[in-house]
Design a protein around this motif. Structure first.
Motif, short mmCIF file in Angstrom:
data_model
loop_
_atom_site.label_atom_id
_atom_site.label_comp_id
_atom_site.label_asym_id
_atom_site.label_seq_id
_atom_site.Cartn_x
_atom_site.Cartn_y
_atom_site.Cartn_z
N LEU A 5 0.67 -1.10 0.04
CA LEU A 5 0.09 0.27 -0.10
C LEU A 5 0.96 1.72 0.24
CD1 LEU A 5 -2.62 1.77 0.65
CD2 LEU A 5 -2.50 1.37 3.25
N ILE A 6 0.70 2.15 -1.24
CA ILE A 6 1.70 3.95 -0.73
C ILE A 6 0.48 4.74 -0.37
CG2 ILE A 6 2.67 4.63 -2.28
CD1 ILE A 6 4.02 2.38 -3.85
N VAL A 7 0.90 4.93 0.23
CA VAL A 7 -0.43 6.44 -0.08
C VAL A 7 0.80 7.75 0.07
CG1 VAL A 7 -1.59 7.96 2.59
CG2 VAL A 7 -1.21 5.09 2.28
N ILE A 8 -0.22 8.49 -1.11
CA ILE A 8 -0.03 10.03 -1.13
C ILE A 8 -0.59 10.87 -0.68
CG2 ILE A 8 1.09 10.96 -3.20
CD1 ILE A 8 0.52 8.17 -5.05
N ASN A 9 -0.14 11.82 -0.15
CA ASN A 9 -0.71 13.14 0.06
C ASN A 9 0.27 14.26 -0.02
OD1 ASN A 9 -2.08 12.11 2.45
ND2 ASN A 9 0.32 10.92 3.21
N ASP A 10 0.70 14.51 -0.95
CA ASP A 10 1.28 16.21 -1.35
C ASP A 10 0.39 15.92 -3.27
OD1 ASP A 10 2.61 16.41 0.92
OD2 ASP A 10 4.52 16.29 -0.71
N ALA A 11 0.31 17.19 -3.37
CA ALA A 11 -0.26 17.91 -4.86
C ALA A 11 1.13 17.15 -6.24
CB ALA A 11 -0.36 19.21 -5.24
N PRO A 12 0.42 16.60 -6.72
CA PRO A 12 0.88 16.48 -8.45
C PRO A 12 1.88 17.03 -8.49
CG PRO A 12 -1.60 17.00 -8.72
CD PRO A 12 -0.90 16.90 -7.47
N TYR A 13 1.86 18.34 -8.71
CA TYR A 13 3.16 18.89 -9.06
C TYR A 13 3.58 20.23 -7.89
CZ TYR A 13 1.44 17.21 -12.92
OH TYR A 13 0.40 16.39 -14.23
N GLY A 14 3.37 20.40 -6.57
CA GLY A 14 3.71 20.88 -5.93
C GLY A 14 5.27 20.73 -5.57
N GLN A 34 9.14 -11.37 -8.18
CA GLN A 34 8.35 -11.39 -7.17
C GLN A 34 6.83 -10.53 -7.87
OE1 GLN A 34 9.38 -9.71 -3.76
NE2 GLN A 34 7.93 -10.09 -1.89
N SER A 35 5.80 -11.65 -7.10
CA SER A 35 4.50 -11.08 -7.32
C SER A 35 3.88 -10.14 -6.23
CB SER A 35 3.47 -12.52 -7.35
OG SER A 35 2.08 -11.95 -7.47
N THR A 36 3.35 -8.95 -6.71
CA THR A 36 3.17 -8.11 -6.22
C THR A 36 1.11 -7.05 -5.96
OG1 THR A 36 4.25 -6.55 -7.06
CG2 THR A 36 5.16 -7.37 -5.46
N GLN A 37 1.11 -7.20 -5.32
CA GLN A 37 -0.48 -6.10 -5.59
C GLN A 37 0.02 -4.79 -4.59
OE1 GLN A 37 -3.72 -6.67 -7.18
NE2 GLN A 37 -3.71 -4.06 -6.77
N ILE A 38 -0.02 -3.86 -5.94
CA ILE A 38 0.13 -2.43 -5.05
C ILE A 38 -1.37 -1.25 -5.83
CG2 ILE A 38 1.22 0.23 -6.40
CD1 ILE A 38 3.48 -3.34 -5.86
N LYS A 39 -1.43 -0.91 -4.27
CA LYS A 39 -2.13 -0.25 -3.62
C LYS A 39 -2.29 1.16 -4.19
CE LYS A 39 -5.54 -4.12 -2.18
NZ LYS A 39 -6.35 -4.41 -2.91
N LEU A 40 -2.77 2.08 -4.18
CA LEU A 40 -2.45 3.82 -4.60
C LEU A 40 -3.76 3.90 -3.73
CD1 LEU A 40 -0.57 3.92 -7.80
CD2 LEU A 40 0.98 3.93 -5.61
N PHE A 41 -3.62 4.94 -2.50
CA PHE A 41 -4.65 5.75 -2.09
C PHE A 41 -4.38 6.92 -2.07
CE2 PHE A 41 -7.81 6.95 1.36
CZ PHE A 41 -8.69 6.14 1.31
N LEU A 42 -5.38 7.99 -2.32
CA LEU A 42 -4.68 9.35 -3.15
C LEU A 42 -5.52 9.95 -1.45
CD1 LEU A 42 -4.71 9.90 -6.40
CD2 LEU A 42 -1.98 9.06 -5.01
N MET A 43 -4.96 11.46 -1.00
CA MET A 43 -5.19 11.93 0.06
C MET A 43 -5.15 13.05 0.21
SD MET A 43 -5.13 9.27 3.31
CE MET A 43 -5.80 10.06 3.85
#
Length: 118
Positions: A5-14, A34-43
């Motif tokens: 799980l990757i949680v991203i908090n910052d503006a796309p270009y800031g 390696q088999s991975t499942q990537i989940k991105l949560f944008l806040m």
């Protein structure tokens, strides 16, 4: 299968945090050993990373990077509260991105083998 799980908090270009998070997600998806499942949560301001029709003047293209991650099989979810605060609705999003809730983030956190924040 490993879930990251990757949680991203910052503006796309800031800042370069979303850029680096998406670079990592794409690279993790490319790993054959390696088999991975990537989940991105944008806040917070990162929900703007999922807007379609971005037109950056120069440099990297966050919309294109999100689309690549989706095409590789990553799941992308956005905080509903953060979207509402910014007037962002489902029809303004890149196809494949979904508006989620804090419950979704909590569930993804509990099932993840690793959680990274940017």
């Amino acid at each position: 299968m490993q879930t990251i799980l990757i949680v991203i908090n910052d503006a796309p270009y800031g800042s370069e945090r979303p850029f680096n998070a998406l670079r990592l997600a794409i690279k993790l998806n490319e790993q054959e050993e390696q088999s991975t499942q990537i989940k991105l949560f944008l806040m917070s301001d990162a929900v703007m990373c999922a807007m379609h029709k971005q037109n950056p003047v120069e440099g990297y293209d966050i919309q294109q990077m999100v689309e690549i991650a989706l095409a590789q099989g990553s799941e992308v979810s956005l905080c509903k509260t953060c979207c509402s605060a910014r007037g962002l609705s489902q029809e303004l999003l890149i196809e494949g991105c979904e508006i989620g809730t804090l419950d979704d983030l909590a569930h993804w956190t509990l099932i993840a083998d690793k959680v990274l924040t940017f």
